[in-house]
Motif scaffolding. Structure first.
Motif, PDB file in Angstrom:
ATOM      1  N   ALA A 165       0.817  -1.213   0.000  1.00 43.22           N
ATOM      2  CA  ALA A 165       0.000   0.000   0.000  1.00 43.22           C
ATOM      3  C   ALA A 165       0.853   1.268   0.000  1.00 43.22           C
ATOM      4  N   ALA A 166       1.859   1.316   0.866  1.00 45.25           N
ATOM      5  CA  ALA A 166       2.559   2.584   1.057  1.00 45.25           C
ATOM      6  C   ALA A 166       3.747   2.753   0.117  1.00 45.25           C
ATOM      7  N   VAL A 167       4.283   1.670  -0.380  1.00 49.84           N
ATOM      8  CA  VAL A 167       5.473   1.756  -1.224  1.00 49.84           C
ATOM      9  C   VAL A 167       5.181   1.243  -2.637  1.00 49.84           C
ATOM     10  N   GLY A 168       4.545   0.083  -2.717  1.00 47.26           N
ATOM     11  CA  GLY A 168       4.327  -0.549  -4.016  1.00 47.26           C
ATOM     12  C   GLY A 168       3.426   0.265  -4.931  1.00 47.26           C
ATOM     13  N   VAL A 169       2.260   0.647  -4.434  1.00 46.39           N
ATOM     14  CA  VAL A 169       1.307   1.353  -5.300  1.00 46.39           C
ATOM     15  C   VAL A 169       1.883   2.677  -5.823  1.00 46.39           C
ATOM     16  N   PRO A 170       2.435   3.531  -4.950  1.00 50.89           N
ATOM     17  CA  PRO A 170       3.005   4.770  -5.492  1.00 50.89           C
ATOM     18  C   PRO A 170       4.131   4.534  -6.503  1.00 50.89           C
ATOM     19  N   ILE A 171       4.982   3.528  -6.238  1.00 51.89           N
ATOM     20  CA  ILE A 171       6.075   3.294  -7.192  1.00 51.89           C
ATOM     21  C   ILE A 171       5.542   2.698  -8.494  1.00 51.89           C
ATOM     22  N   PHE A 172       4.471   1.934  -8.384  1.00 52.55           N
ATOM     23  CA  PHE A 172       3.825   1.432  -9.600  1.00 52.55           C
ATOM     24  C   PHE A 172       3.370   2.619 -10.463  1.00 52.55           C
ATOM     25  N   MET A 173       2.748   3.606  -9.805  1.00 49.19           N
ATOM     26  CA  MET A 173       2.313   4.796 -10.555  1.00 49.19           C
ATOM     27  C   MET A 173       3.527   5.504 -11.153  1.00 49.19           C
ATOM     28  N   ALA A 174       4.597   5.591 -10.357  1.00 48.04           N
ATOM     29  CA  ALA A 174       5.800   6.272 -10.845  1.00 48.04           C
ATOM     30  C   ALA A 174       6.340   5.583 -12.098  1.00 48.04           C
ATOM     31  N   GLU A 175       6.425   4.259 -12.059  1.00 48.26           N
ATOM     32  CA  GLU A 175       6.984   3.546 -13.220  1.00 48.26           C
ATOM     33  C   GLU A 175       6.089   3.697 -14.450  1.00 48.26           C
ATOM     34  N   LEU A 176       4.771   3.615 -14.211  1.00 49.86           N
ATOM     35  CA  LEU A 176       3.863   3.778 -15.350  1.00 49.86           C
ATOM     36  C   LEU A 176       4.001   5.171 -15.947  1.00 49.86           C
ATOM     37  N   PHE A 177       4.139   6.135 -15.067  1.00 52.20           N
ATOM     38  CA  PHE A 177       4.286   7.512 -15.532  1.00 52.20           C
ATOM     39  C   PHE A 177       5.560   7.662 -16.357  1.00 52.20           C
ATOM     40  N   ILE A 178       6.662   7.155 -15.806  1.00 48.59           N
ATOM     41  CA  ILE A 178       7.951   7.290 -16.494  1.00 48.59           C
ATOM     42  C   ILE A 178       7.912   6.595 -17.859  1.00 48.59           C
ATOM     43  N   GLY A 179       7.296   5.417 -17.896  1.00 47.96           N
ATOM     44  CA  GLY A 179       7.189   4.697 -19.169  1.00 47.96           C
ATOM     45  C   GLY A 179       6.292   5.416 -20.160  1.00 47.96           C
ATOM     46  N   SER A 180       5.089   5.767 -19.720  1.00 46.20           N
ATOM     47  CA  SER A 180       4.132   6.300 -20.697  1.00 46.20           C
ATOM     48  C   SER A 180       4.515   7.711 -21.152  1.00 46.20           C
ATOM     49  N   GLN A 181       5.105   8.492 -20.270  1.00 48.66           N
ATOM     50  CA  GLN A 181       5.478   9.841 -20.680  1.00 48.66           C
ATOM     51  C   GLN A 181       6.723   9.860 -21.563  1.00 48.66           C
ATOM     52  N   SER A 182       7.633   8.926 -21.336  1.00 47.12           N
ATOM     53  CA  SER A 182       8.864   8.938 -22.136  1.00 47.12           C
ATOM     54  C   SER A 182       8.706   8.163 -23.438  1.00 47.12           C
ATOM     55  N   GLN A 183       7.811   7.132 -23.422  1.00 46.61           N
ATOM     56  CA  GLN A 183       7.672   6.230 -24.563  1.00 46.61           C
ATOM     57  C   GLN A 183       9.010   5.596 -24.932  1.00 46.61           C
ATOM     58  N   LYS A 184       9.827   5.351 -23.910  1.00 51.52           N
ATOM     59  CA  LYS A 184      11.162   4.792 -24.149  1.00 51.52           C
ATOM     60  C   LYS A 184      11.425   3.599 -23.240  1.00 51.52           C
ATOM     61  N   ASN A 185      12.470   2.850 -23.553  1.00 50.89           N
ATOM     62  CA  ASN A 185      12.861   1.707 -22.722  1.00 50.89           C
ATOM     63  C   ASN A 185      13.353   2.160 -21.347  1.00 50.89           C
ATOM     64  N   ALA A 186      13.578   1.190 -20.461  1.00 53.26           N
ATOM     65  CA  ALA A 186      13.845   1.505 -19.057  1.00 53.26           C
ATOM     66  C   ALA A 186      15.113   2.333 -18.829  1.00 53.26           C
ATOM     67  N   VAL A 187      16.047   2.324 -19.772  1.00 56.23           N
ATOM     68  CA  VAL A 187      17.247   3.143 -19.607  1.00 56.23           C
ATOM     69  C   VAL A 187      17.005   4.544 -20.179  1.00 56.23           C
ATOM     70  N   GLU A 188      16.595   4.584 -21.445  1.00 55.82           N
ATOM     71  CA  GLU A 188      16.454   5.890 -22.107  1.00 55.82           C
ATOM     72  C   GLU A 188      15.295   6.710 -21.554  1.00 55.82           C
ATOM     73  N   ALA A 189      14.352   6.053 -20.892  1.00 56.22           N
ATOM     74  CA  ALA A 189      13.241   6.795 -20.303  1.00 56.22           C
ATOM     75  C   ALA A 189      13.770   7.914 -19.404  1.00 56.22           C
ATOM     76  N   PHE A 190      14.845   7.620 -18.695  1.00 52.28           N
ATOM     77  CA  PHE A 190      15.354   8.612 -17.746  1.00 52.28           C
ATOM     78  C   PHE A 190      16.022   9.781 -18.450  1.00 52.28           C
ATOM     79  N   SER A 191      16.730   9.517 -19.550  1.00 57.16           N
ATOM     80  CA  SER A 191      17.325  10.657 -20.249  1.00 57.16           C
ATOM     81  C   SER A 191      16.250  11.461 -20.953  1.00 57.16           C
ATOM     82  N   GLU A 192      15.203  10.762 -21.411  1.00 56.52           N
ATOM     83  CA  GLU A 192      14.113  11.463 -22.080  1.00 56.52           C
ATOM     84  C   GLU A 192      13.438  12.466 -21.136  1.00 56.52           C
TER      85      GLU A 192
END
Ligand code: PHE
Length: 449
Positions: free
Chosen positions: A52-79
């Protein structure tokens, strides 16, 4: 060459695919056995809190990073940050975790296939209780059998990944995930009729904190990452195949809810059997394979149930395994390699490493580093260290760099309440919780209880 990025066909398809990644051996095999070795209730409580306190928020974070960058797990961060951003280290760590996890995951997937074979051939349900409990030991003792099933499992993973995410995975997930839930509910109904049912409930839901060691606490934190496929870029990668405008808050909640529900049901069923048959709750990784078949023996149509059950576990394992491979394949593809080459290359590398995991139970059983085999190390390093560390960094990156600007994307219409909660869990609560547990563990001896 890079083409248009493929996308899931819709929101429901994505929920099923993300659930397919999340729901796997972590729920059906690992959760019950680590709850068992850690004494039950207190472990379960910490695990639920972490989801509840860690998993769900980080799940949202990962989805956000993926969908906003439209890039793989490495390049998402540079994007989302800047070219050559140091945050890409999260992605690198994720790639390493994906390789390590899949190398042992595939071996356990192989055990499931072996049991499916035993079920199909009728051996599993025409044997005595003692024989049933000895099947897994027999498999461990045979290097060629364990290697054979690891090979079959990896071939299936490569086969699905070969066809691409949408055509292969999406279609399978649509049918098989709901079937898995239905079958588990049937098994649960049977479990309620066993003598051990109420003991199972009190084992899992009454809290005795003296049974929980530091290592157990870290295991609970780590498992909440493992079971939701977090901390290593799988959800970033799957998120990158989502349309940019997708509202991800609800999606994350649904997946986390489903995943937890299935783990708890699996735990209740397995411990009902354990306590009815006087089996050992803390026996470790062999738990699922030695107890469930005992329940099947009691049921009408035992063979059919056994066949269906192991088939669905195999499918759950496969859909998770494909998401692990996808982390590396997406990265490799984005670097300009063809999908097929990427799948073959990385599938091959992981297959070879998996041989070390397969032989950890026989030929290489004495080949230990600090008392642990390759299989143990691959599991411990990733679940207890790499995923929590990856998740911690993802939470910080998201909470401090991307929020609060991204809130409306996460929730659509963001209320004060949910935005505040997301902001402070990713900024402070999740990183701090993970950090404290890690430090507490480190000061108590890194790899001891
Ligand atoms: N979540 C999967 C399970 O519970 C395992 C997994 C971990 C899959 C990390 C992808 C990434 O079985």
């Amino acid at each position: 060459m890079m083409g248009e990025r493929v996308h899931w066909s819709g929101r429901m398809a994505f929920i099923l695919a993300a659930s397919g990644s999340a729901i796997g051996l972590g729920n059906l095999w690992k959760f019950p056995y680590i709850a068992g070795t850690n004494g039950g209730g207190a472990f379960v409580l910490v695990y639920l809190l972490c989801i509840a306190a860690v998993g769900v928020p980080i799940f949202m974070a990962e989805l956000f990073i993926g969908s906003q960058s439209q890039k793989n797990a490495v390049e998402a961060f540079s994007e989302l940050d800047r070219p050559r951003s140091p945050w890409r280290v999260i992605g690198w760590l994720g790639l390493v975790s994906a390789v390590l996890i899949l190398s042992f995951y595939s071996v356990v997937g192989g055990w499931v296939l072996d049991f499916e074979w035993l079920a199909l051939s009728g051996q599993l349900t025409s044997s005595s209780e003692e024989q049933v409990q000895a099947f897994l030991g027999g498999l461990f003792a045979s290097p060629s059998r364990i290697l054979f099933w690891h090979s079959v499992f990896m071939l299936l993973v490569v086969g699905i990944a070969w066809g691409g995410v949408r055509k292969g995975l999406e279609r399978w997930n649509n049918i098989l995930m709901p079937t898995l839930v239905a079958l588990l509910v049937v098994l649960l109904v049977y479990a309620t009729r066993l003598d051990g049912f109420s003991e199972s409930i009190s084992f899992l839901f009454s809290f005795d904190f003296s049974a929980l060691s530091r290592a157990g606490l870290l295991e609970a934190v780590g498992h909440s990452f493992f079971t939701l496929s977090l901390g290593m870029g799988a959800i970033i990668t799957y998120g990158s195949y989502l349309q940019k405008q997708s509202k991800i808050g609800r999606i994350a909640l649904s997946v986390a809810f489903l995943d937890t529900l299935i783990a708890l049901i699996a735990g209740i069923i397995i411990f009902s059997i354990v306590f009815s048959f006087g089996a050992e709750p803390g026996q470790g990784p062999t738990l699922m394979f030695q107890t469930l078949p005992l329940l099947f023996l009691q049921m009408p149509g035992a063979q059919f149930v056994a066949i269906a059950f192991f088939l669905l576990v195999a499918v759950a394992a496969l859909t998770s395994a494909v998401s692990l491979l996808e982390v590396i394949v997406a990265y490799w593809e984005d670097r300009g390699h063809s999908r097929k080459r990427s799948v073959l290359l990385w599938g091959g590398v992981i297959y070879l490493m998996g041989i070390l995991a397969a032989f950890s139970f026989n030929l290489l059983a004495d080949f230990k580093l600090f008392g642990k085999t390759y299989f143990d190390w691959a599991d411990l390093l990733t679940s207890s260290y790499f995923l929590p560390i990856g998740g911690l960094l993802i939470a910080i990156f998201f909470g401090w760099k991307l929020l609060p600007a991204g809130l409306s994307i996460v929730f659509g219409e963001a209320s004060r309440w949910n935005s505040g909660l997301l902001l402070w869990t990713t900024r402070i609560i999740a990183p701090l919780a993970v950090l404290l547990v890690l430090l507490w563990k480190v000061f108590g001896g890194l790899f001891s209880a």
